[in-house]
Design a protein around this motif. Sequence first.
Motif, mmCIF file in Angstrom:
data_model
loop_
_atom_site.group_PDB
_atom_site.id
_atom_site.type_symbol
_atom_site.label_atom_id
_atom_site.label_comp_id
_atom_site.label_asym_id
_atom_site.label_seq_id
_atom_site.Cartn_x
_atom_site.Cartn_y
_atom_site.Cartn_z
ATOM 1 N N GLN A 135 62.219 -0.391 43.503
ATOM 2 C CA GLN A 135 63.042 0.711 43.021
ATOM 3 C C GLN A 135 64.408 0.791 43.705
ATOM 4 O OE1 GLN A 135 60.898 4.444 42.717
ATOM 5 N NE2 GLN A 135 59.036 3.396 42.054
ATOM 6 N N THR A 136 64.607 0.056 44.785
ATOM 7 C CA THR A 136 65.943 0.032 45.375
ATOM 8 C C THR A 136 66.932 -0.664 44.450
ATOM 9 O OG1 THR A 136 65.603 -2.060 46.568
ATOM 10 C CG2 THR A 136 64.994 -0.023 47.715
ATOM 11 N N LYS A 137 66.433 -1.406 43.463
ATOM 12 C CA LYS A 137 67.295 -2.098 42.505
ATOM 13 C C LYS A 137 67.594 -1.245 41.273
ATOM 14 C CE LYS A 137 65.612 -6.680 43.890
ATOM 15 N NZ LYS A 137 66.857 -7.082 44.578
ATOM 16 N N TRP A 138 66.988 -0.065 41.190
ATOM 17 C CA TRP A 138 67.163 0.796 40.016
ATOM 18 C C TRP A 138 68.541 1.452 40.035
ATOM 19 C CZ3 TRP A 138 62.082 4.050 39.141
ATOM 20 C CH2 TRP A 138 61.052 3.183 38.728
ATOM 21 N N CYS A 139 69.325 1.219 38.999
ATOM 22 C CA CYS A 139 70.645 1.836 38.844
ATOM 23 C C CYS A 139 70.497 3.118 38.024
ATOM 24 C CB CYS A 139 71.586 0.868 38.148
ATOM 25 S SG CYS A 139 71.776 -0.718 38.996
ATOM 26 N N VAL A 140 71.116 4.203 38.473
ATOM 27 C CA VAL A 140 70.877 5.515 37.860
ATOM 28 C C VAL A 140 72.168 6.222 37.447
ATOM 29 C CG1 VAL A 140 69.860 7.794 38.209
ATOM 30 C CG2 VAL A 140 68.686 5.769 39.089
ATOM 31 N N GLY A 141 73.006 6.564 38.402
ATOM 32 C CA GLY A 141 74.214 7.337 38.104
ATOM 33 C C GLY A 141 75.438 6.445 38.015
ATOM 34 N N VAL A 142 76.430 6.854 37.212
ATOM 35 C CA VAL A 142 77.608 6.013 37.019
ATOM 36 C C VAL A 142 78.862 6.862 36.838
ATOM 37 C CG1 VAL A 142 77.344 5.867 34.499
ATOM 38 C CG2 VAL A 142 78.480 4.005 35.728
ATOM 39 N N GLY A 143 79.973 6.357 37.362
ATOM 40 C CA GLY A 143 81.280 6.982 37.180
ATOM 41 C C GLY A 143 82.352 5.905 37.175
ATOM 42 N N THR A 154 74.868 4.629 41.477
ATOM 43 C CA THR A 154 73.820 4.875 42.464
ATOM 44 C C THR A 154 72.648 3.928 42.223
ATOM 45 O OG1 THR A 154 72.645 6.551 41.152
ATOM 46 C CG2 THR A 154 74.389 7.338 42.596
ATOM 47 N N GLN A 155 71.988 3.540 43.306
ATOM 48 C CA GLN A 155 70.686 2.876 43.265
ATOM 49 C C GLN A 155 69.755 3.753 44.088
ATOM 50 O OE1 GLN A 155 72.887 -1.442 43.118
ATOM 51 N NE2 GLN A 155 70.955 -1.382 44.214
ATOM 52 N N LYS A 156 68.797 4.400 43.405
ATOM 53 C CA LYS A 156 68.136 5.553 44.019
ATOM 54 C C LYS A 156 67.047 5.202 45.026
ATOM 55 C CE LYS A 156 64.344 6.826 40.918
ATOM 56 N NZ LYS A 156 63.386 7.088 42.018
ATOM 57 N N GLY A 157 66.382 4.067 44.855
ATOM 58 C CA GLY A 157 65.266 3.744 45.725
ATOM 59 C C GLY A 157 64.022 4.537 45.362
ATOM 60 N N PRO A 158 62.889 4.257 46.022
ATOM 61 C CA PRO A 158 61.657 4.994 45.752
ATOM 62 C C PRO A 158 61.820 6.477 46.086
ATOM 63 C CG PRO A 158 61.205 3.006 47.036
ATOM 64 C CD PRO A 158 62.686 3.194 47.027
ATOM 65 N N SER A 159 60.940 7.296 45.531
ATOM 66 C CA SER A 159 61.023 8.740 45.745
ATOM 67 C C SER A 159 61.018 9.070 47.228
ATOM 68 C CB SER A 159 59.846 9.446 45.052
ATOM 69 O OG SER A 159 59.900 9.235 43.660
ATOM 70 N N ASP A 160 62.057 9.813 47.638
ATOM 71 C CA ASP A 160 62.140 10.362 48.998
ATOM 72 C C ASP A 160 62.062 9.298 50.083
ATOM 73 O OD1 ASP A 160 62.074 12.860 47.698
ATOM 74 O OD2 ASP A 160 59.894 12.877 47.746
ATOM 75 N N ALA A 161 62.445 8.062 49.782
ATOM 76 C CA ALA A 161 62.269 6.976 50.748
ATOM 77 C C ALA A 161 63.439 6.829 51.712
ATOM 78 C CB ALA A 161 62.056 5.667 50.005
ATOM 79 N N GLY A 162 64.562 7.475 51.418
ATOM 80 C CA GLY A 162 65.729 7.310 52.267
ATOM 81 C C GLY A 162 66.363 5.941 52.157
ATOM 82 N N PRO A 195 69.740 9.422 45.601
ATOM 83 C CA PRO A 195 70.924 9.833 44.828
ATOM 84 C C PRO A 195 70.719 9.573 43.343
ATOM 85 C CG PRO A 195 71.325 7.749 45.928
ATOM 86 C CD PRO A 195 70.005 8.246 46.431
ATOM 87 N N ILE A 196 71.202 10.519 42.521
ATOM 88 C CA ILE A 196 70.982 10.438 41.071
ATOM 89 C C ILE A 196 72.334 10.353 40.345
ATOM 90 C CG2 ILE A 196 69.843 11.509 39.090
ATOM 91 C CD1 ILE A 196 67.868 10.492 41.133
ATOM 92 N N ASP A 197 72.833 11.441 39.834
ATOM 93 C CA ASP A 197 74.028 11.416 38.995
ATOM 94 C C ASP A 197 75.310 11.560 39.812
ATOM 95 O OD1 ASP A 197 72.454 11.059 36.805
ATOM 96 O OD2 ASP A 197 72.985 12.936 35.802
#
Length: 299
Positions: A135-143, A154-162, A195-197
């Motif tokens: 999940q560290t490779k998951w891209c989520v937010g963009v600007g 953003t690349q959010k990573g696993p839930s609450d993983a820091g 981080p999300i949006d």
Amino acid sequence: MTQPQERLFVLEASGGGRLFSVNPDGSDKKVLVTGCRVPDGVAVDVVAGHIYWTNMGIPQLNDGSIERVDVDGSNRTTIVPSGVTHTPKQLHFEAAGRKLYWCDREGMRVMRSDLDGSNVETLVQTGQGDDSRDQTKWCVGVGVDVAGGHLYWTQKGPSDAGLGKILRAGIDVPAGDTPAARGDIEVLFKDLPEPIDIELDLATRALYWTDRGDPPRGNTVNRAPLDATNRSGEPEILSTHLMEGIGIALDPVGGRMFVTDLGGTVYLADLDGSNRREILVAQGNLTGIAYAELNERGA
């Protein structure tokens, strides 16, 4: 001359998937579209009178899509069909270049297209196939900062993983590079909760984002300078105690921000996070939000 009509456009991922609009004080709620397949990111083209949004679909089926309607909810059409993008998340309308930008979560990429859904491009590719288990490779937010020539995500990573990150690169893939091997990618922040949006205030050169991770640094709205010359230390936490914060929209001229969370609340606050108040509550699982000033056509 008629005054522009201020509206918020909000996505609800629960309840069958809905797009609705409200005034900035939360009044005059109008459901524009129903039956969206887990909608996540929303953007408005005021000039053309169009609203765009992403549908995540069912991740294991790789059936995400992007749709468009007129601002009154009419003329619904699919512009990026299922199979072209895996799990599209936040969506950004770039007015100067007339392009849509979005992040694809399980697709592990940052993408863009023309406004009719043609010319789909991958700009950043962080993994392939089974890499999506990371999940560290998951891209989520963009600007996008056209004047500065940068793309942010953003690349959010696993839930609450820091393990979350905010990155940037040039808007276009450099000559000789590929989306999977770009030499211009910078990591601006790392070790974030989740981080999300993203939203950019280009006038003040500030980067805003939501984080749905655990407190104290998660379930927050954050701000940091866009430019390295002003960036030092930890990001500034502007707002706390969200219920899994997701969407964020700015009204820089009005000095306001609007934020949604999965707990079903829409928040209004000043750009520094002060004067926060709830303008809608118990609205289902809210995801993306966009602010727009509609002309007569859009009204």
